[in-house]
Design an enzyme around this catalytic site. Structure first.
Site, PDB file in Angstrom:
ATOM      1  N   HIS A 172     -12.951  -3.576   3.825  1.00 34.77           N
ATOM      2  CA  HIS A 172     -11.506  -3.796   3.948  1.00 34.77           C
ATOM      3  C   HIS A 172     -10.912  -3.153   5.210  1.00 34.77           C
ATOM      4  O   HIS A 172     -10.349  -3.849   6.039  1.00 34.77           O
ATOM      5  CB  HIS A 172     -10.794  -3.264   2.690  1.00 34.77           C
ATOM      6  CG  HIS A 172      -9.305  -3.446   2.719  1.00 34.77           C
ATOM      7  ND1 HIS A 172      -8.552  -3.696   1.608  1.00 34.77           N
ATOM      8  CD2 HIS A 172      -8.404  -3.395   3.745  1.00 34.77           C
ATOM      9  CE1 HIS A 172      -7.285  -3.830   1.928  1.00 34.77           C
ATOM     10  NE2 HIS A 172      -7.166  -3.642   3.230  1.00 34.77           N
TER      11      HIS A 172
ATOM     12  N   GLU B 257       0.830  -1.216   0.000  1.00 31.71           N
ATOM     13  CA  GLU B 257       0.000   0.000   0.000  1.00 31.71           C
ATOM     14  C   GLU B 257       0.864   1.265   0.000  1.00 31.71           C
ATOM     15  O   GLU B 257       0.349   2.362   0.236  1.00 31.71           O
ATOM     16  CB  GLU B 257      -0.950   0.020   1.207  1.00 31.71           C
ATOM     17  CG  GLU B 257      -1.852  -1.193   1.358  1.00 31.71           C
ATOM     18  CD  GLU B 257      -2.890  -1.377   0.251  1.00 31.71           C
ATOM     19  OE1 GLU B 257      -2.895  -0.578  -0.709  1.00 31.71           O
ATOM     20  OE2 GLU B 257      -3.680  -2.331   0.343  1.00 31.71           O
TER      21      GLU B 257
ATOM     22  N   HIS C 257      -7.333  -2.710   9.879  1.00 28.29           N
ATOM     23  CA  HIS C 257      -8.582  -3.413   9.576  1.00 28.29           C
ATOM     24  C   HIS C 257      -9.477  -3.458  10.820  1.00 28.29           C
ATOM     25  O   HIS C 257      -9.669  -4.526  11.408  1.00 28.29           O
ATOM     26  CB  HIS C 257      -8.267  -4.837   9.096  1.00 28.29           C
ATOM     27  CG  HIS C 257      -7.392  -4.923   7.879  1.00 28.29           C
ATOM     28  ND1 HIS C 257      -6.751  -6.084   7.494  1.00 28.29           N
ATOM     29  CD2 HIS C 257      -7.045  -3.987   6.948  1.00 28.29           C
ATOM     30  CE1 HIS C 257      -6.067  -5.871   6.383  1.00 28.29           C
ATOM     31  NE2 HIS C 257      -6.211  -4.602   6.032  1.00 28.29           N
TER      32      HIS C 257
ATOM     33  N   GLU D  32     -17.282  12.403  21.966  1.00 24.01           N
ATOM     34  CA  GLU D  32     -15.933  12.789  21.537  1.00 24.01           C
ATOM     35  C   GLU D  32     -15.737  12.770  20.025  1.00 24.01           C
ATOM     36  O   GLU D  32     -14.827  13.417  19.506  1.00 24.01           O
ATOM     37  CB  GLU D  32     -14.874  11.936  22.220  1.00 24.01           C
ATOM     38  CG  GLU D  32     -14.800  10.510  21.713  1.00 24.01           C
ATOM     39  CD  GLU D  32     -13.843   9.651  22.534  1.00 24.01           C
ATOM     40  OE1 GLU D  32     -14.342   8.716  23.170  1.00 24.01           O
ATOM     41  OE2 GLU D  32     -12.635   9.904  22.517  1.00 24.01           O
TER      42      GLU D  32
ATOM     43  N   HIS E  97      -2.738   2.453   8.108  1.00 24.06           N
ATOM     44  CA  HIS E  97      -3.830   1.651   7.540  1.00 24.06           C
ATOM     45  C   HIS E  97      -4.018   0.420   8.415  1.00 24.06           C
ATOM     46  O   HIS E  97      -3.031  -0.221   8.805  1.00 24.06           O
ATOM     47  CB  HIS E  97      -3.492   1.239   6.111  1.00 24.06           C
ATOM     48  CG  HIS E  97      -4.365   0.144   5.586  1.00 24.06           C
ATOM     49  ND1 HIS E  97      -5.733   0.270   5.455  1.00 24.06           N
ATOM     50  CD2 HIS E  97      -4.082  -1.120   5.160  1.00 24.06           C
ATOM     51  CE1 HIS E  97      -6.234  -0.850   4.975  1.00 24.06           C
ATOM     52  NE2 HIS E  97      -5.260  -1.711   4.801  1.00 24.06           N
TER      53      HIS E  97
HETATM   54  P1  13P Z   1       1.046  -5.373   3.196  1.00 25.68           P
HETATM   55  O1  13P Z   1       1.431  -6.683   3.889  1.00 25.68           O
HETATM   56  O2  13P Z   1       1.623  -5.305   1.788  1.00 25.68           O
HETATM   57  O3  13P Z   1       1.401  -4.181   4.042  1.00 25.68           O
HETATM   58  O4  13P Z   1      -0.521  -5.385   2.989  1.00 25.68           O
HETATM   59  C1  13P Z   1      -1.388  -5.496   4.065  1.00 25.68           C
HETATM   60  C2  13P Z   1      -2.710  -4.861   3.838  1.00 25.68           C
HETATM   61  O5  13P Z   1      -3.401  -4.552   4.775  1.00 25.68           O
HETATM   62  C3  13P Z   1      -3.143  -4.622   2.436  1.00 25.68           C
HETATM   63  O6  13P Z   1      -4.238  -3.749   2.388  1.00 25.68           O
HETATM   64 ZN    ZN Z   2      -5.388  -3.765   4.291  1.00 32.10          ZN
END
Ligand code: 13P
Ligand code: ZN
Length: 290
Positions: free
Chosen positions: A222, A128, A153, A181, A151
């Site tokens: 995602h 990413e 999840h 908040e 980033h």
């Molecule tokens: P990477 O292992 O390449 O960082 O990817 C993980 C991920 O969350 C892809 O969206």
């Molecule tokens: Zn991801």
């Protein structure tokens, strides 16, 4: 040897692995894992460092490898990024930072990066990285102190993206209304882009475009992208949004019927109290009580 000479002598320079920057990356990746937001190799972090911040450390002064990148990042030429590796498990970064993370410098032509430290088993930056760098370019236009892109999840935000229309106003207002908040922490709201294939320049472009208006961008089905001045600020943005999403999920588990709510006037009063200007396009809308 006087202390100044000791400082300049590489023999006496502290190793970069012991710097507060690597320590912060280790702590934040472990924290993201502990929250359950980065299973296996899920998630990635990039942290812009200033040349003067790394200058006194050893192990960062020569180029170990040159790695191509598949878009033009020349707007960032010469900038340094401490970044997690592709395929690396966040649960492991704290024990193997020199293997699972790297310090790279964006090359002059913008189409490659010079590896200065880390990825010592042949690793590469996250898949990413284009989305991270495009976000850094965009956020630096809004904020000269922009440092971190994160980033991950987070479970409840992802779950909401399966059950609700993918609209920035709807998500922003719902998250604002789940706890007092939220509007204080992200008064601009949260951007929502369509579902797109991860790891592509296209999702990077859509994310960066949304980052003109938001510091949080939801990747439906995602995860989430966050941007900020520091690790704490960026992590705090994500954990506040995810806490709101957890409250929403819990309300749904309790039957989903709203009897009470934080009203639009309550949101306006909060903003007045904390001297914050909320997104004017989102501040008025439908009540949660039907
Ligand atoms: P990477 O292992 O390449 O960082 O990817 C993980 C991920 O969350 C892809 O969206
Ligand atoms: Zn991801």
């Amino acid at each position: 040897m006087d202390s100044k000479k000791q400082f300049l002598n590489p023999e006496f320079s502290p190793a970069f692995v012991d710097s507060p920057y690597v320590t912060q990356l280790c702590k934040i990746t472990a924290g993201l894992y502990q929250h359950g937001w980065d299973e296996r190799n899920g998630g990635n972090v990039s942290y812009r460092l200033l040349p003067e911040e790394v200058a006194s450390y050893s192990g960062v002064h020569d180029v170990k490898r040159n790695l191509p990148i598949a878009f033009d990042a020349s707007a960032l030429k010469g900038q340094l990024y401490l970044v997690t590796g592709t395929g690396r498990y966040f649960k492991n970064v704290k024990d193997f930072p020199e293997r699972d993370a790297g310090l790279v410098r964006i090359a002059e032509d913008g189409h490659s990066v010079d590896l200065l430290w880390g990825f010592n088993d042949g690793g590469q930056p996250t898949s990413e990285f284009p989305a991270h760098l495009m976000t850094h370019i965009q956020r630096q236009k809004q904020d000269a102190n922009q440092r971190v892109v994160m980033h991950c999840h987070p479970t409840n935000l992802i779950a909401m993206s399966f059950t609700l229309p993918l609209e920035s106003k709807l998500f922003s207002r719902l998250l604002w209304k789940m706890q007092a908040e939220s509007v204080v922490v992200f008064p601009e709201g949260i951007g929502v882009i369509p579902y797109m294939t991860p790891g592509t320049n296209e999702i990077g472009q859509a994310t960066a475009e949304a980052m003109a208006d938001y510091r949080l961008v939801l990747w439906p089905q995602h995860g989430i992208f966050g941007a900020g001045d520091s690790m704490d600020e960026t992590f705090g943005l994500i954990e506040t949004a995810e806490k709101a999403a957890l409250i929403y999920s819990t309300i749904q588990a309790q039957g989903g019927k709203f009897v009470n709510e934080i009203t639009d006037q309550n949101l306006k009063d909060l903003c007045a109290r904390f001297d914050i200007t909320p997104n004017q396009d989102f501040i008025d809308g439908d009540s949660l009580i039907k």
